[in-house]
Design a protein around this motif. Structure first.
Motif, PDB file in Angstrom:
ATOM      1  N   TYR A  23      -0.883   0.166  -4.138  1.00 26.67           N
ATOM      2  CA  TYR A  23      -2.289  -0.627  -4.214  1.00 26.67           C
ATOM      3  C   TYR A  23      -2.798  -0.212  -2.672  1.00 26.67           C
ATOM      4  N   ARG A  24      -3.948   0.362  -2.705  1.00 27.90           N
ATOM      5  CA  ARG A  24      -5.002   0.552  -1.656  1.00 27.90           C
ATOM      6  C   ARG A  24      -6.303   0.348  -2.047  1.00 27.90           C
ATOM      7  N   TYR A  25      -6.831  -0.433  -1.066  1.00 31.56           N
ATOM      8  CA  TYR A  25      -8.066  -0.988  -1.045  1.00 31.56           C
ATOM      9  C   TYR A  25      -9.192   0.220  -0.812  1.00 31.56           C
ATOM     10  N   GLU A  26      -9.191   1.109  -1.554  1.00 31.43           N
ATOM     11  CA  GLU A  26     -10.220   2.392  -1.249  1.00 31.43           C
ATOM     12  C   GLU A  26     -11.417   2.055  -1.081  1.00 31.43           C
ATOM     13  N   THR A  27     -12.224   2.536  -0.272  1.00 29.88           N
ATOM     14  CA  THR A  27     -13.469   2.185  -0.177  1.00 29.88           C
ATOM     15  C   THR A  27     -14.751   3.092  -0.563  1.00 29.88           C
ATOM     16  N   ILE A  72       4.370  11.515  -4.317  1.00 35.65           N
ATOM     17  CA  ILE A  72       3.641  12.123  -5.154  1.00 35.65           C
ATOM     18  C   ILE A  72       3.036  11.234  -6.397  1.00 35.65           C
ATOM     19  N   SER A  73       1.532  11.258  -6.486  1.00 32.42           N
ATOM     20  CA  SER A  73       0.872  10.498  -7.140  1.00 32.42           C
ATOM     21  C   SER A  73       0.383  11.138  -8.371  1.00 32.42           C
ATOM     22  N   THR A  74      -0.463  10.296  -9.019  1.00 33.26           N
ATOM     23  CA  THR A  74      -1.096  11.088 -10.258  1.00 33.26           C
ATOM     24  C   THR A  74      -2.332  12.160  -9.758  1.00 33.26           C
ATOM     25  N   ARG A 129      -8.646   9.232  -6.814  1.00 37.89           N
ATOM     26  CA  ARG A 129      -8.724   8.046  -6.046  1.00 37.89           C
ATOM     27  C   ARG A 129      -8.707   6.808  -6.617  1.00 37.89           C
ATOM     28  N   VAL A 130      -7.539   6.252  -6.749  1.00 34.12           N
ATOM     29  CA  VAL A 130      -7.606   4.775  -7.629  1.00 34.12           C
ATOM     30  C   VAL A 130      -7.163   4.009  -6.707  1.00 34.12           C
ATOM     31  N   ARG A 131      -7.187   2.548  -7.036  1.00 30.22           N
ATOM     32  CA  ARG A 131      -6.896   1.513  -6.091  1.00 30.22           C
ATOM     33  C   ARG A 131      -5.424   1.064  -6.548  1.00 30.22           C
ATOM     34  N   LEU A 149      -7.899  18.721  -2.518  1.00 27.04           N
ATOM     35  CA  LEU A 149      -7.176  17.726  -2.953  1.00 27.04           C
ATOM     36  C   LEU A 149      -5.708  17.570  -2.400  1.00 27.04           C
ATOM     37  N   GLN A 150      -5.539  16.745  -1.393  1.00 30.23           N
ATOM     38  CA  GLN A 150      -4.074  16.226  -0.933  1.00 30.23           C
ATOM     39  C   GLN A 150      -3.274  15.707  -2.144  1.00 30.23           C
ATOM     40  N   SER A 151      -2.420  16.606  -2.662  1.00 29.57           N
ATOM     41  CA  SER A 151      -1.733  16.138  -3.811  1.00 29.57           C
ATOM     42  C   SER A 151      -0.090  15.930  -3.537  1.00 29.57           C
ATOM     43  N   VAL A 152       0.377  15.987  -2.408  1.00 30.16           N
ATOM     44  CA  VAL A 152       1.678  15.570  -1.774  1.00 30.16           C
ATOM     45  C   VAL A 152       1.427  15.213  -0.364  1.00 30.16           C
ATOM     46  N   GLY A 153       2.173  14.271   0.083  1.00 28.84           N
ATOM     47  CA  GLY A 153       2.275  13.669   1.442  1.00 28.84           C
ATOM     48  C   GLY A 153       3.932  13.588   1.738  1.00 28.84           C
ATOM     49  N   ALA A 154       4.230  14.409   2.640  1.00 34.73           N
ATOM     50  CA  ALA A 154       5.676  14.405   3.037  1.00 34.73           C
ATOM     51  C   ALA A 154       5.855  14.125   4.771  1.00 34.73           C
ATOM     52  N   HIS A 155       6.352  12.916   5.031  1.00 33.59           N
ATOM     53  CA  HIS A 155       6.374  12.680   6.786  1.00 33.59           C
ATOM     54  C   HIS A 155       7.672  12.748   6.907  1.00 33.59           C
ATOM     55  N   TYR A 156       7.708  13.167   8.400  1.00 36.33           N
ATOM     56  CA  TYR A 156       9.072  13.138   9.283  1.00 36.33           C
ATOM     57  C   TYR A 156       8.568  11.830  10.130  1.00 36.33           C
ATOM     58  N   PRO A 200       0.867  -1.275   0.008  1.00 31.57           N
ATOM     59  CA  PRO A 200       0.035   0.050  -0.040  1.00 31.57           C
ATOM     60  C   PRO A 200       0.893   1.432   0.249  1.00 31.57           C
ATOM     61  N   THR A 201       2.303   1.259   0.479  1.00 30.55           N
ATOM     62  CA  THR A 201       3.358   2.152   0.375  1.00 30.55           C
ATOM     63  C   THR A 201       4.527   1.101   0.678  1.00 30.55           C
ATOM     64  N   SER A 202       5.788   1.735   0.575  1.00 34.15           N
ATOM     65  CA  SER A 202       6.816   0.841   0.806  1.00 34.15           C
ATOM     66  C   SER A 202       7.487   1.156   1.811  1.00 34.15           C
ATOM     67  N   GLU A 203       7.339   1.581   2.903  1.00 37.79           N
ATOM     68  CA  GLU A 203       7.949   1.798   4.236  1.00 37.79           C
ATOM     69  C   GLU A 203       8.717   0.525   4.557  1.00 37.79           C
ATOM     70  N   THR A 204       7.686  -0.434   4.815  1.00 43.55           N
ATOM     71  CA  THR A 204       8.036  -1.653   5.394  1.00 43.55           C
ATOM     72  C   THR A 204       9.156  -2.678   4.501  1.00 43.55           C
TER      73      THR A 204
HETATM   74  C1  PR8 Z   1       2.846   7.984   2.096  1.00 45.43           C
HETATM   75  N1  PR8 Z   1       4.856   6.690   2.087  1.00 45.43           N
HETATM   76  O1  PR8 Z   1       2.431   6.876   1.645  1.00 45.43           O
HETATM   77  P1  PR8 Z   1       0.762   9.337   1.735  1.00 45.43           P
HETATM   78  N2  PR8 Z   1      -5.107   7.705  -5.501  1.00 45.43           N
HETATM   79  C2  PR8 Z   1      -4.228   8.417  -5.837  1.00 45.43           C
HETATM   80  N3  PR8 Z   1      -3.410   9.387  -5.117  1.00 45.43           N
HETATM   81  C3  PR8 Z   1      -3.331   8.707  -3.960  1.00 45.43           C
HETATM   82  C4  PR8 Z   1      -4.296   8.011  -3.295  1.00 45.43           C
HETATM   83  C5  PR8 Z   1      -5.137   7.176  -4.128  1.00 45.43           C
HETATM   84  N4  PR8 Z   1      -6.014   6.310  -3.857  1.00 45.43           N
HETATM   85  N5  PR8 Z   1      -3.817   7.746  -1.997  1.00 45.43           N
HETATM   86  C6  PR8 Z   1      -2.880   8.358  -1.636  1.00 45.43           C
HETATM   87  N6  PR8 Z   1      -2.419   9.239  -2.771  1.00 45.43           N
HETATM   88  C7  PR8 Z   1       4.331   8.019   2.529  1.00 45.43           C
HETATM   89  C8  PR8 Z   1       4.988   9.095   1.295  1.00 45.43           C
HETATM   90  C9  PR8 Z   1       5.778   6.808   0.887  1.00 45.43           C
HETATM   91  C10 PR8 Z   1       5.474   8.224   0.447  1.00 45.43           C
HETATM   92  C11 PR8 Z   1      -1.501  10.416  -2.942  1.00 45.43           C
HETATM   93  O2  PR8 Z   1       2.175   8.780   1.981  1.00 45.43           O
HETATM   94  O3  PR8 Z   1      -0.166   8.079   2.084  1.00 45.43           O
HETATM   95  C12 PR8 Z   1      -1.833  11.393  -1.988  1.00 45.43           C
HETATM   96  O4  PR8 Z   1      -1.570  12.803  -2.780  1.00 45.43           O
HETATM   97  O5  PR8 Z   1       0.331  10.668   2.014  1.00 45.43           O
HETATM   98  C13 PR8 Z   1      -0.752  11.326  -0.962  1.00 45.43           C
HETATM   99  O6  PR8 Z   1      -0.408  12.558  -0.175  1.00 45.43           O
HETATM  100  C14 PR8 Z   1       0.347  10.853  -1.679  1.00 45.43           C
HETATM  101  O7  PR8 Z   1      -0.164   9.800  -2.569  1.00 45.43           O
HETATM  102  C15 PR8 Z   1       1.452  10.039  -0.784  1.00 45.43           C
HETATM  103  O8  PR8 Z   1       0.707   9.056  -0.146  1.00 45.43           O
END
Ligand code: PR8
Length: 481
Positions: A143-147, A259-261, A155-157, A227-234, A112-116
């Motif tokens: 891949y995220r099981y978006e509901t 940074i996604s689609t 918002r894609v899976r 729309l949350q368009s970037v996520g950056a995490h400490y 669902p993300t690749s930290e681990t």
């Molecule tokens: C992380 N780990 O995962 P995040 N469809 C399109 N874009 C999406 C979706 C979706 N279903 N869900 C999230 N995003 C951290 C950082 C590695 C990278 C986009 O962070 O969960 C959103 O813009 O915040 C989200 O901010 C970004 O992906 C990163 O996901």
């Protein structure tokens, strides 16, 4: 009769849904402009990316990769499957993602993300401070099981994105790298894609699972929802403790950004208009379309000149196409390329050749203008620069008009009716603030999206409009995707 037929064809090429009806406009544009095919595949939230849209997503990923490379981040490709035992190691992280995973019977999930995945290798790669900083990125799908309702790009899976992960010897260095990432975000979104949003630090109750703090880029869409368009995490040392990432006996300090689609979704939504796409030049598959005005008989002299013009423009670095299709009239072509968002259009016929001039039309910005053919390259260069600048200014004005100060909780619904953010004084961004956020949510179905870490927060004597306690933060409230 011939005329009638052409105008009927024009009608089908003209984009019909006004942007004021944003959600339908967006869905229709995705299909008409050839961004995705969302209707011929049976798996929820997994549209097919078509060449016109995909090339623009790739162009954005290239901007990200180039900027991150300059910081020293290196490209990798990790496996898409993650063993359950990795995912479950960090307690908050697994709580946040367990229900969003596509699980496989063999106790693996699609990432669902690749930290681990990545941090299990950081454990092996980091032995001493000489191995730090370690900065990796990958452009891949997660891949995220978006509901919730899925929507193309938004918002894609199966999520195409770029994710970067870094490990450092000190907290200061990790925080500094996050600021560098934000520098890249500004460069990519504002300078190159001509869009603007607010960098917000999420409240404690809404952080990324496993993060110490989460900063996002929230963009106000034309419908007024953000729309949350970037996520950056400490990530602090949370993950380095559970994955045992240590240099010289000390757990590393980690960061990540994704940074996604959604970046492309924000760009297409912000700039598009009632006639279709409006593309910033940096990602436009063609920046210039040349529409020849050709009669029935082919005019060899004209064709030679068109070739020469194309070559001149390509040599100057433009992406150019000449549409010689004899089946379509120039008028049809105008509508088509307008809908496709091509920034510049050149109309050119035998008369222009004789008079040594050409006609330039700039998408969404200004009408026809004539220039001497000697000015072909400089006129296009200037027009394109101006065009991108105008798009940027529009986007900045849009954002500015969509942030409204609010000093009374009962006025929030009215402000959000217009769309965008209500800025309110709020007592805390700690866990205790969640209850007040729920009150706001009950009142108007909106969320406290966070606070601006670089903004001066309220001084003495300012009162929280939800609890009446002293306000410590300017909180930004909005409805979201
Ligand atoms: C992380 N780990 O995962 P995040 N469809 C399109 N874009 C999406 C979706 C979706 N279903 N869900 C999230 N995003 C951290 C950082 C590695 C990278 C986009 O962070 O969960 C959103 O813009 O915040 C989200 O901010 C970004 O992906 C990163 O996901």
């Amino acid at each position: 009769q011939q005329k009638k037929k052409v105008s009927a064809q024009n009608a089908s090429l003209t984009f019909k849904i006004p942007k004021s009806n944003f959600s339908d406009w967006y869905d229709e544009l995705m299909v008409t402009a050839g961004i995705v095919d969302k209707d011929h595949w049976d798996t929820k939230g997994m549209p097919i990316f078509l060449p016109y849209g995909y090339s623009m997503h790739l162009a954005i990923m290239k901007l990200v990769e180039d900027d991150f490379s300059k910081m020293g981040v290196k490209q990798y490709q990790f496996p898409a499957f993650i063993p359950k035992s990795f995912l479950t190691r960090e307690a908050d992280h697994v709580k946040g993602f367990e229900s969003e995973c596509f699980w496989h019977e063999d106790k693996m999930c699609l990432r669902p993300t690749s930290e681990t995945a990545i941090y299990s290798m950081f454990h092996i790669w980091v032995k001493s401070v000489e191995d730090l900083p370690l900065m990796v990125m990958q452009t891949c799908n997660v891949y995220r099981y978006e509901t919730k309702n899925t929507k193309p790009l938004i918002r894609v899976r199966e999520i195409p994105w770029n994710e970067a992960h870094t490990a450092h010897a000190t907290r200061e260095e990790a925080l500094d790298v996050l600021e560098q990432f934000w520098g890249c975000v500004h460069h990519i979104f504002t300078d190159q894609l001509s869009i603007d949003g607010l960098r917000l630090r999420r409240p404690e109750w809404d952080k990324f699972p496993g993060a110490e703090h989460t900063d996002v880029l929230d963009i106000v869409m034309p419908c007024g929802r953000v729309l949350q368009s970037v996520g950056a995490h400490y990530l602090g040392q949370h993950f380095s403790k559970v994955f045992d990432i240590k240099a010289n006996g000390e757990n590393s300090y980690m960061t990540c950004i994704g940074i996604s689609t959604r970046a492309l979704a924000a760009v297409l939504s912000m700039h598009g208009d009632d006639d279709g796409l409006v593309l910033p030049s940096v990602i436009a598959p063609y920046q210039i379309i040349i529409v020849p005005i050709i009669g029935k008989k082919p005019d060899q002299e004209l064709l030679t000149k068109l070739d020469e013009m194309k070559e001149q423009l390509i040599n100057a670095g433009f992406r150019v196409r000449v549409d010689l299709n004899p089946q379509k009239r120039p008028g049809e072509k105008y509508y088509y390329y307008q809908m496709k968002g091509v920034p510049l259009r050149i109309d050119f016929g035998s008369r222009d050749l004789k008079e040594n001039k050409f006609v330039l039309v700039v998408r969404a910005i200004e009408g026809k203008k004539e220039y001497s053919l000697d000015q072909l390259v400089p006129a296009c260069q200037e027009a394109l620069r101006n065009y991108d600048e105008q798009l940027k200014q529009r986007a900045q004005a849009h954002l500015k008009s969509r942030v409204v100060d609010c000093d009374d909780i009962n006025k929030i619904p009215e402000i959000l009716q217009q769309g965008g953010f209500a800025r309110i004084p709020y007592f805390t961004m700690g866990k205790e603030g969640a209850e007040g956020a729920n009150r706001i949510h009950d009142l108007c179905n909106a969320e406290i999206r966070g606070w601006q870490p670089l903004e001066q927060q309220p001084g003495e004597g300012v009162t929280c409009i939800v609890t009446g306690k002293p306000a410590k933060f300017w909180a930004y409230v909005a409805r979201s995707y």
